[in-house]
Enzyme design. Structure first.
Site, PDB file in Angstrom:
ATOM      1  CE  LYS A 126      -6.611  -8.959  -1.698  1.00  0.00           C
ATOM      2  NZ  LYS A 126      -6.966  -8.167  -0.517  1.00  0.00           N
TER       3      LYS A 126
ATOM      4  CE1 TYR B 150     -15.757  -1.155 -34.517  1.00  0.00           C
ATOM      5  CE2 TYR B 150     -14.036  -1.814 -32.979  1.00  0.00           C
ATOM      6  CZ  TYR B 150     -14.993  -2.144 -33.921  1.00  0.00           C
ATOM      7  OH  TYR B 150     -15.187  -3.449 -34.264  1.00  0.00           O
TER       8      TYR B 150
HETATM    9  C1  PLP Z   1      -5.713  -7.570  -0.114  1.00  0.00           C
HETATM   10  C2  PLP Z   1      -5.335  -7.472   1.313  1.00  0.00           C
HETATM   11  C3  PLP Z   1      -3.997  -7.312   1.687  1.00  0.00           C
HETATM   12  C4  PLP Z   1      -2.882  -7.074   0.692  1.00  0.00           C
HETATM   13  O1  PLP Z   1      -2.908  -5.738   0.287  1.00  0.00           O
HETATM   14  P1  PLP Z   1      -1.759  -5.112  -0.656  1.00  0.00           P
HETATM   15  O2  PLP Z   1      -2.076  -3.681  -0.712  1.00  0.00           O
HETATM   16  O3  PLP Z   1      -1.898  -5.780  -1.971  1.00  0.00           O
HETATM   17  O4  PLP Z   1      -0.474  -5.434   0.003  1.00  0.00           O
HETATM   18  C5  PLP Z   1      -3.698  -7.330   3.041  1.00  0.00           C
HETATM   19  N1  PLP Z   1      -4.672  -7.484   3.966  1.00  0.00           N
HETATM   20  C6  PLP Z   1      -5.970  -7.620   3.645  1.00  0.00           C
HETATM   21  C7  PLP Z   1      -6.994  -7.766   4.708  1.00  0.00           C
HETATM   22  C8  PLP Z   1      -6.344  -7.609   2.317  1.00  0.00           C
HETATM   23  O5  PLP Z   1      -7.639  -7.730   1.995  1.00  0.00           O
END
Ligand code: PLP
Length: 372
Positions: free
Chosen positions: A35, A268
């Protein structure tokens, strides 16, 4: 000259991390979580690197890639299908609109069901083919999912819903698996396994932290995200401690080197002032590229084989570092913001955030380049 700033993505590192996760969870299938644009590494870069049947240089043979991919949005799943990615795809938050269900069927995408509204949409539609669903059970995260009390009724409704393929798969998510001493993970595991005892369907509990620190949670599928990218999910820990290799190197160039007098400020707000004569370097990266503006003085960057500290405020397109009075660095020299020489976990600790946020927040101005 290569464009900069750049995020160089190592195919070898991604493949090696996947192989390492197989060693860590030998009995589980791997749903690689990609994702948020593959955690900033480029969705298709990651999918191509760890998709089905890749030639792995270090192993010297073809090696099975991930068994599936986990995504947060339908658009991400469709991008994978358009990119020719085969195999299982799962929407980790499920679908949001009833009209998405036909798309799931057409493109053979699995969905999580975590809410009454999704049940209702499934029960009031006709589909050409049933859709494969994973019930999300809330065992303590209390974000999305059906409670333990709701589960039996929801399961029965899905079982009797002709739009739902059988068997129904089963999933939960940990709240504190990144705290290896926190008993909550074991409690969540027990609650889940007790609730679903005897049911058909695949089981999945473990994200990266579960996979690495709670081996009994590995089950039929693990869902590693951050570990696949070579990063540890645990504060104070490093991916290398688990034989994981950072898959991203964020690099840019020095675009100015200048002598700087004691007492002079920089940037800045003029809020950093040199205590002695020194040499400053200006690096072409800033918050317009996703490098956090709140990175404090002392946050390290890697130049010519050493750490040097950021001084002054990070601006939109540039940041300044104190190279030291005797510095021999030149305009055009390469600078690593994080990567193999400088763990992104370390940078995140300085900035007061987590590595997840750093890698996912790069902006489109950063050129993402897949290398071997
Ligand atoms: C994002 C997500 C993962 C992966 O999590 P990590 O900590 O990056 O391994 C696994 N399961 C779900 C439901 C997620 O939303």
């Amino acid at each position: 000259m290569k464009p900069f700033p750049r995020a160089e993505i190592s195919r070898c590192a991604l493949q090696s991390n996947l192989a390492q996760l197989r060693l860590i969870a030998p009995k589980s299938k791997i749903m690689a979580v990609v994702k948020a644009n593959g955690y900033g590494h480029g969705l298709l870069n990651v999918a191509e690197s760890v998709g089905i049947l890749n030639y792995v240089q270090s192993v010297g043979k073809y090696h099975g890639g991930a068994d599936g991919f986990g995504l947060a949005r339908l658009e991400e799943a469709l991008q994978l299908r358009e990119g020719g990615v085969k195999g299982k795809l799962l929407l980790l938050e499920g679908f949001f609109r009833q009209s998405d269900l036909a798309t799931l069927v057409t493109h053979n995408i699995d969905t999580v069901v975590h809410h009454e509204s999704q049940l209702h949409m499934l029960e009031t539609i006709k589909l050409d083919k049933p859709v494969t669903v994973w019930i999300k059970i809330d065992t303590g995260m209390h974000r999305i999912g059906f409670t333990l009390d709701q589960f039996e009724k929801v399961y029965q409704r899905l079982l009797h819903c002709p739009q739902v393929a059988k068997p129904i798969h089963l999933m939960t998510h940990f709240a504190c698996a990144d705290e290896p001493d926190n008993q909550m993970t074991q409690d969540q595991m027990n609650a889940f396994l007790q609730l679903i005892d005897g049911l058909d369907g695949d089981r999945t509990l473990a994200n990266s932290a579960g996979t690495l620190f709670w081996p009994t949670s590995q089950a039929d599928w693990i869902r590693p995200g951050i570990a696949l990218y070579g990063i540890s999910p645990v504060v104070g820990d490093r991916g290398v401690n688990h034989r994981l290799i950072p898959a991203m190197e964020l690099v840019s160039n020095l675009i100015a080197v200048r002598d700087h007098k004691a007492g002079d400020s920089v940037g800045y707000g003029a809020f950093w002032t040199a205590k002695q004569d020194t040499r400053l370097g200006v690096v072409a990266i800033g918050y317009g590229d996703g490098y956090p503006r709140n990175a404090p003085e002392g946050t390290p960057v890697w130049i010519n084989g050493r750490r040097v500290p950021i001084v002054g405020r990070v601006s939109m397109d540039m940041l300044t570092v104190d190279l030291g009075a005797d510095a021999q660095d030149n305009v055009g020299d390469s600078v690593q913001l994080w990567g193999k020489a400088l763990a992104v976990e370390e940078v995140a600790e300085h900035i007061g955030t987590i590595a997840y946020e750093l890698v996912t927040k790069l902006t489109p101005r950063v050129v993402v380049e897949l290398l071997d």
